[in-house]
Design an enzyme around this catalytic site. Structure first.
Site, mmCIF file in Angstrom:
data_model
loop_
_atom_site.group_PDB
_atom_site.id
_atom_site.type_symbol
_atom_site.label_atom_id
_atom_site.label_comp_id
_atom_site.label_asym_id
_atom_site.label_seq_id
_atom_site.Cartn_x
_atom_site.Cartn_y
_atom_site.Cartn_z
ATOM 1 N N LEU A 113 0.598 -1.192 -0.059
ATOM 2 C CA LEU A 113 0.079 0.154 0.118
ATOM 3 C C LEU A 113 0.798 1.282 -0.026
ATOM 4 O O LEU A 113 1.865 1.276 1.014
ATOM 5 C CB LEU A 113 -1.013 0.065 1.383
ATOM 6 C CG LEU A 113 -1.915 1.303 1.369
ATOM 7 C CD1 LEU A 113 -3.112 0.550 2.045
ATOM 8 C CD2 LEU A 113 -1.124 1.874 2.436
ATOM 9 N N HIS A 114 0.551 2.167 -0.767
ATOM 10 C CA HIS A 114 1.138 3.330 -0.903
ATOM 11 C C HIS A 114 0.385 4.645 -1.500
ATOM 12 O O HIS A 114 -0.382 4.306 -2.345
ATOM 13 C CB HIS A 114 2.539 3.274 -1.681
ATOM 14 C CG HIS A 114 2.396 2.907 -3.162
ATOM 15 N ND1 HIS A 114 1.964 1.737 -3.346
ATOM 16 C CD2 HIS A 114 2.413 3.744 -4.290
ATOM 17 C CE1 HIS A 114 1.897 1.386 -4.595
ATOM 18 N NE2 HIS A 114 2.063 2.690 -5.305
ATOM 19 N N MET A 115 0.514 5.834 -0.898
ATOM 20 C CA MET A 115 -0.598 6.853 -1.078
ATOM 21 C C MET A 115 0.355 7.755 -1.955
ATOM 22 O O MET A 115 1.484 8.321 -1.508
ATOM 23 C CB MET A 115 -1.008 7.624 -0.007
ATOM 24 C CG MET A 115 -1.881 8.736 -0.249
ATOM 25 S SD MET A 115 -2.524 9.768 1.090
ATOM 26 C CE MET A 115 -3.201 8.401 1.865
#
Length: 190
Positions: A146-148
């Site tokens: 997960l990465h924003m």
């Protein structure tokens, strides 16, 4: 005829068939491992370099790490859409928001808010894109971690180069972006 010079793209072009250890910057290639995740390899190679004598500033610059938190970190996007394009992510290799412990999720949002303030102060954009792509079908290039994404945007920043030539022109190299962002984040924390 005009020429575009984008030396940071060389790494992408020369490893298009798959880097042997994705995420391990050339200056940090002494790290012997491979966690099979670009982001896990990145943080592990930075930590290894620091543990083996490289200064934290040098190792984090080599890895593009802008800011570390207890559970999450902010790093440069190696293939940015705009100058100032960074990513906020947990250290833990998780692929869904629902899998984050509450304190990790809170820190992810705290760092996203800090990122918005830093980008606002540094780039004075007209707007921002912040987003998570969860899963390959949703467009995640790295679906397992997960990465924003966070990036400044300006009215009119899509021009003929982007729409016709499918090419982005960035006025700032990654090293300069990292240095300026690092200084801005440090100033915000004071």
């Amino acid at each position: 005829m005009d020429q575009l010079w984008s030396p940071w793209r060389f790494a992408y072009v020369t490893t298009a068939d798959g880097a042997p250890r994705p995420g391990v910057p050339a200056r940090l290639n002494a790290w012997p491992g491979d966690l099979h995740c670009v982001f896990c390899n990145l943080i592990a190679s930075v930590n290894y370099a620091i543990e083996h004598g490289m200064s934290a500033d040098d190792a984090e610059e080599a890895g593009g790490l802008v800011k570390r938190g207890k559970h999450c970190f902010i790093c440069m996007n190696a293939y940015p859409y705009t100058s100032g394009h960074v990513m906020v992510m947990p250290y833990a290799h998780l692929d869904r928001i629902a899998k984050l412990e509450a304190d990790v999720a809170h820190e992810l949002m705290d760092l996203a808010q800090m990122t918005e303030r830093a980008l606002e102060q540094l780039y004075r954009p007209h707007g921002f894109n912040f987003g998570l792509n969860l899963g390959q079908a949703a467009g995640a290039g790295v679906a397992g971690h997960l990465h924003m994404h966070a990036m400044p945007r300006w009215v009119g920043d899509t021009n003929f180069m982007t729409t016709v030539a499918e090419t982005r022109v960035l006025p700032e190299d990654l090293g300069t972006s990292w240095k300026r962002l690092r200084e801005t984040f440090a100033a915000i924390e004071k």
